[in-house]
Design a protein around this motif. Structure first.
Motif, PDB file in Angstrom:
ATOM      1  N   LEU A  26       0.890  -1.186   0.100  1.00  0.00           N
ATOM      2  CA  LEU A  26      -0.024   0.134  -0.110  1.00  0.00           C
ATOM      3  C   LEU A  26       0.952   1.239  -0.072  1.00  0.00           C
ATOM      4  O   LEU A  26       1.729   1.242   0.695  1.00  0.00           O
ATOM      5  CB  LEU A  26      -0.976   0.173   1.238  1.00  0.00           C
ATOM      6  N   GLN A  27       0.430   2.353  -0.815  1.00  0.00           N
ATOM      7  CA  GLN A  27       1.301   3.471  -0.719  1.00  0.00           C
ATOM      8  C   GLN A  27       0.322   4.690  -0.643  1.00  0.00           C
ATOM      9  O   GLN A  27      -0.573   5.102  -1.468  1.00  0.00           O
ATOM     10  CB  GLN A  27       2.009   3.520  -2.101  1.00  0.00           C
ATOM     11  N   ALA A  28       0.269   5.269   0.370  1.00  0.00           N
ATOM     12  CA  ALA A  28      -0.388   6.588   0.797  1.00  0.00           C
ATOM     13  C   ALA A  28       0.188   7.856   0.189  1.00  0.00           C
ATOM     14  O   ALA A  28       1.437   7.697   0.339  1.00  0.00           O
ATOM     15  CB  ALA A  28      -0.710   6.648   2.242  1.00  0.00           C
ATOM     16  N   VAL A  85       0.098  11.928  11.096  1.00  0.00           N
ATOM     17  CA  VAL A  85       0.409  10.960  10.100  1.00  0.00           C
ATOM     18  C   VAL A  85      -0.832  10.120   9.675  1.00  0.00           C
ATOM     19  O   VAL A  85      -1.315   9.355  10.542  1.00  0.00           O
ATOM     20  CB  VAL A  85       1.888  10.150  10.296  1.00  0.00           C
ATOM     21  N   TYR A  86      -1.183  10.033   8.349  1.00  0.00           N
ATOM     22  CA  TYR A  86      -2.112   9.072   7.928  1.00  0.00           C
ATOM     23  C   TYR A  86      -1.696   7.860   7.152  1.00  0.00           C
ATOM     24  O   TYR A  86      -0.654   8.082   6.422  1.00  0.00           O
ATOM     25  CB  TYR A  86      -3.141  10.146   7.169  1.00  0.00           C
ATOM     26  N   TYR A  87      -2.030   6.607   7.662  1.00  0.00           N
ATOM     27  CA  TYR A  87      -1.684   5.617   7.113  1.00  0.00           C
ATOM     28  C   TYR A  87      -2.799   4.935   6.603  1.00  0.00           C
ATOM     29  O   TYR A  87      -4.186   5.033   6.769  1.00  0.00           O
ATOM     30  CB  TYR A  87      -1.174   4.603   8.244  1.00  0.00           C
ATOM     31  N   CYS A  88      -2.700   4.185   5.547  1.00  0.00           N
ATOM     32  CA  CYS A  88      -3.880   3.047   4.973  1.00  0.00           C
ATOM     33  C   CYS A  88      -3.399   1.917   5.445  1.00  0.00           C
ATOM     34  O   CYS A  88      -2.054   1.388   5.601  1.00  0.00           O
ATOM     35  CB  CYS A  88      -4.302   3.532   3.591  1.00  0.00           C
ATOM     36  N   ALA A  89      -4.245   0.750   5.458  1.00  0.00           N
ATOM     37  CA  ALA A  89      -4.117  -0.411   5.844  1.00  0.00           C
ATOM     38  C   ALA A  89      -4.937  -1.276   5.040  1.00  0.00           C
ATOM     39  O   ALA A  89      -6.223  -0.904   4.864  1.00  0.00           O
ATOM     40  CB  ALA A  89      -4.048  -0.444   7.602  1.00  0.00           C
ATOM     41  N   ALA A  90      -4.904  -2.612   5.051  1.00  0.00           N
ATOM     42  CA  ALA A  90      -5.722  -3.443   4.495  1.00  0.00           C
ATOM     43  C   ALA A  90      -6.011  -4.529   5.200  1.00  0.00           C
ATOM     44  O   ALA A  90      -4.985  -5.353   5.896  1.00  0.00           O
ATOM     45  CB  ALA A  90      -5.286  -4.006   2.849  1.00  0.00           C
ATOM     46  N   PHE A 117      -1.794  -5.546   6.360  1.00  0.00           N
ATOM     47  CA  PHE A 117      -0.700  -4.856   5.533  1.00  0.00           C
ATOM     48  C   PHE A 117      -1.048  -3.312   5.796  1.00  0.00           C
ATOM     49  O   PHE A 117      -2.174  -2.827   5.976  1.00  0.00           O
ATOM     50  CB  PHE A 117      -1.181  -5.304   4.151  1.00  0.00           C
ATOM     51  N   TRP A 118       0.099  -2.869   6.086  1.00  0.00           N
ATOM     52  CA  TRP A 118       0.152  -1.403   6.128  1.00  0.00           C
ATOM     53  C   TRP A 118       0.970  -0.673   5.257  1.00  0.00           C
ATOM     54  O   TRP A 118       2.124  -1.188   4.868  1.00  0.00           O
ATOM     55  CB  TRP A 118       0.522  -0.956   7.699  1.00  0.00           C
ATOM     56  N   GLY A 119       0.827   0.547   5.031  1.00  0.00           N
ATOM     57  CA  GLY A 119       1.610   1.252   4.002  1.00  0.00           C
ATOM     58  C   GLY A 119       2.230   2.363   4.818  1.00  0.00           C
ATOM     59  O   GLY A 119       1.972   2.472   6.055  1.00  0.00           O
ATOM     60  N   LYS A 120       3.246   3.004   4.181  1.00  0.00           N
ATOM     61  CA  LYS A 120       3.860   4.349   4.877  1.00  0.00           C
ATOM     62  C   LYS A 120       3.106   5.310   4.867  1.00  0.00           C
ATOM     63  O   LYS A 120       2.167   5.636   3.960  1.00  0.00           O
ATOM     64  CB  LYS A 120       5.449   4.385   4.242  1.00  0.00           C
ATOM     65  N   GLY A 121       3.091   6.167   5.818  1.00  0.00           N
ATOM     66  CA  GLY A 121       2.085   7.142   6.208  1.00  0.00           C
ATOM     67  C   GLY A 121       2.532   8.568   5.281  1.00  0.00           C
ATOM     68  O   GLY A 121       3.539   8.487   4.755  1.00  0.00           O
TER      69      GLY A 121
END
Length: 126
Positions: free
Chosen positions: A4-6, A92-97, A115-119
């Motif tokens: 994931l890419q935020a 810092v905002y993160y997206c995750a799945a 699964f987590w992306g960088k914020g």
């Protein structure tokens, strides 16, 4: 697995708007995608989530009516449109799945999101 890419963060004045994007490396049909944020000195908190199963959405009380989550399956991307931003939205905002395996996940805490992306930093000036 999914990467994931935020992106889309930045500096904005109070009352302004930003739209964050979360690009996934896999079909988002298979996941629930959530947005989380963490401000300095504070615990991570859930902001919003969208389920690929039925398209249902969830919002934290603090952002209801101001933030809107949406998705583009064609682009495997989930968006978070943020309006009426306030200094307390700075984080810092993160997206995750969370993979749709039927396992429990909690949109508020991030439990169950594998699964987590960088914020991406969002800063709202007063």
């Amino acid at each position: 697995d999914v990467q994931l890419q935020a992106s889309g963060g930045g500096l904005v004045q109070a009352g302004g708007s930003l739209t964050l994007s979360c690009a996934a490396s896999a079909f988002i049909d298979n996941f629930a995608i959530g947005w989380f944020r963490q401000a300095p000195g504070k615990e991570r908190e859930g902001v919003s989530c969208i389920s690929s199963v039925d398209g249902s959405t969830w919002y934290a009380n603090s952002v209801k009516g101001r933030f809107t989550i949406s998705s583009s399956k064609a682009r495997n991307t989930v968006y978070l449109k943020m309006t009426s931003l306030q200094p307390e939205d700075t984080a810092v905002y993160y997206c995750a799945a969370s993979y749709n395996s039927g396992s429990y996940y909690d949109q508020a805490s991030g439990y169950g999101f594998e699964f987590w992306g960088k914020g991406t930093q969002v800063t709202v000036s007063s």
